[in-house]
Design a protein around this motif. Structure first.
Motif, short mmCIF file in Angstrom:
data_model
loop_
_atom_site.label_atom_id
_atom_site.label_comp_id
_atom_site.label_asym_id
_atom_site.label_seq_id
_atom_site.Cartn_x
_atom_site.Cartn_y
_atom_site.Cartn_z
N PHE A 96 2.41 1.86 -3.61
CA PHE A 96 1.52 2.52 -4.25
C PHE A 96 1.07 4.09 -4.29
O PHE A 96 1.21 4.79 -4.78
CB PHE A 96 0.39 1.43 -4.32
CG PHE A 96 -0.90 2.09 -5.15
CD1 PHE A 96 -0.64 2.18 -6.44
CD2 PHE A 96 -2.17 2.44 -4.54
CE1 PHE A 96 -1.97 2.66 -7.40
CE2 PHE A 96 -3.17 2.81 -5.49
CZ PHE A 96 -3.05 2.94 -6.72
N GLN A 97 1.01 4.22 -2.92
CA GLN A 97 0.82 5.51 -2.39
C GLN A 97 1.80 6.68 -2.65
O GLN A 97 1.65 7.66 -3.36
CB GLN A 97 0.36 5.50 -1.02
CG GLN A 97 0.00 7.12 -0.58
CD GLN A 97 -0.37 6.90 1.21
OE1 GLN A 97 -0.12 5.87 1.89
NE2 GLN A 97 -0.69 8.06 1.77
N GLU A 153 -7.40 7.76 -0.40
CA GLU A 153 -7.63 7.33 -2.02
C GLU A 153 -6.81 6.07 -2.27
O GLU A 153 -7.40 5.17 -3.05
CB GLU A 153 -7.31 8.54 -2.96
CG GLU A 153 -7.47 7.92 -4.27
CD GLU A 153 -7.12 9.44 -5.31
OE1 GLU A 153 -7.20 9.05 -6.49
OE2 GLU A 153 -6.44 10.31 -4.97
N ALA A 154 -5.83 6.17 -1.80
CA ALA A 154 -4.86 4.71 -2.07
C ALA A 154 -5.54 3.69 -1.55
O ALA A 154 -5.29 2.43 -2.04
CB ALA A 154 -3.31 5.36 -1.36
N GLU A 155 -5.83 3.74 -0.17
CA GLU A 155 -6.32 2.58 0.44
C GLU A 155 -7.80 2.14 -0.24
O GLU A 155 -7.80 0.57 -0.37
CB GLU A 155 -6.82 2.85 1.86
CG GLU A 155 -5.79 2.87 2.77
CD GLU A 155 -5.94 3.60 4.11
OE1 GLU A 155 -7.34 3.56 4.39
OE2 GLU A 155 -5.25 4.01 5.16
N SER A 207 -3.96 9.16 1.55
CA SER A 207 -3.99 7.57 2.03
C SER A 207 -5.35 7.42 1.87
O SER A 207 -5.39 6.09 1.60
CB SER A 207 -3.67 7.64 3.59
OG SER A 207 -4.57 8.53 4.43
N TYR A 220 2.42 7.26 -6.77
CA TYR A 220 1.45 8.08 -7.68
C TYR A 220 0.95 9.33 -6.58
O TYR A 220 -0.03 10.05 -6.96
CB TYR A 220 0.07 7.28 -8.15
CG TYR A 220 0.36 6.29 -9.13
CD1 TYR A 220 0.66 6.63 -10.29
CD2 TYR A 220 0.65 5.02 -8.74
CE1 TYR A 220 0.87 5.92 -11.27
CE2 TYR A 220 0.84 4.08 -9.69
CZ TYR A 220 0.93 4.50 -10.94
OH TYR A 220 1.24 3.63 -12.16
N LEU A 266 -0.60 9.70 -3.89
CA LEU A 266 -1.87 9.58 -3.49
C LEU A 266 -2.21 9.92 -1.98
O LEU A 266 -1.38 9.85 -0.96
CB LEU A 266 -2.65 8.34 -3.67
CG LEU A 266 -2.54 7.85 -5.09
CD1 LEU A 266 -2.95 6.41 -5.32
CD2 LEU A 266 -3.33 8.64 -5.95
N LEU A 310 0.92 -1.25 -0.01
CA LEU A 310 -0.06 -0.17 -0.01
C LEU A 310 0.93 1.12 -0.06
O LEU A 310 0.56 2.20 -0.71
CB LEU A 310 -1.00 -0.14 1.04
CG LEU A 310 -1.92 1.38 1.47
CD1 LEU A 310 -2.65 1.36 0.15
CD2 LEU A 310 -2.76 1.14 2.59
N GLU A 311 1.92 1.38 0.85
CA GLU A 311 2.76 2.29 0.94
C GLU A 311 3.78 2.73 -0.42
O GLU A 311 3.73 3.84 -0.81
CB GLU A 311 3.75 2.27 2.15
CG GLU A 311 3.27 2.26 3.49
CD GLU A 311 2.73 0.74 3.75
OE1 GLU A 311 3.08 -0.27 3.18
OE2 GLU A 311 1.68 0.87 4.57
N TYR A 341 -6.46 0.43 -3.61
CA TYR A 341 -5.82 -0.67 -3.34
C TYR A 341 -6.86 -2.00 -2.95
O TYR A 341 -6.68 -3.11 -3.12
CB TYR A 341 -4.73 -0.40 -2.18
CG TYR A 341 -3.79 -1.52 -1.85
CD1 TYR A 341 -4.05 -2.53 -1.08
CD2 TYR A 341 -2.65 -1.57 -2.93
CE1 TYR A 341 -3.14 -3.50 -0.67
CE2 TYR A 341 -1.83 -2.62 -2.58
CZ TYR A 341 -1.93 -3.55 -1.35
OH TYR A 341 -0.84 -4.43 -1.36
#
Length: 71
Positions: free
Chosen positions: A23-24, A33-35, A31, A27, A29, A20-21, A38
């Motif tokens: 990906f965040q 939106e990323a969560e 937190s 891009y 992002l 998750l980290e 994901y």
């Protein structure tokens, strides 16, 4: 009201999985939106990269230049 959905991924993970980290950071992002992305699309780097390309979001410069050697 927030519903909690649990599901099993029915497809194989394509490509190397992102954390998750990762990906965040890649891009830039927030937190939440990323969560959300994901959780909905899984950790597949190929699928998440395709999703972000469809949303016209490019990786941030720092993630692109992380592999370059400093001289």
């Amino acid at each position: 009201m927030e519903s909690v959905r649990t599901f099993e991924r029915r497809r194989r993970v394509r490509g190397a999985p992102y954390s998750l980290e990762q990906f965040q950071q890649k891009y830039a992002l927030q937190s939440g939106e990323a969560e959300d992305l994901y959780a909905r699309f899984g950790p597949s780097s190929i699928e998440l990269d395709l999703l972000m390309a469809a949303k016209r979001r490019k990786p941030c410069f720092s993630s692109l230049s992380a592999d370059f050697e400093l001289r």
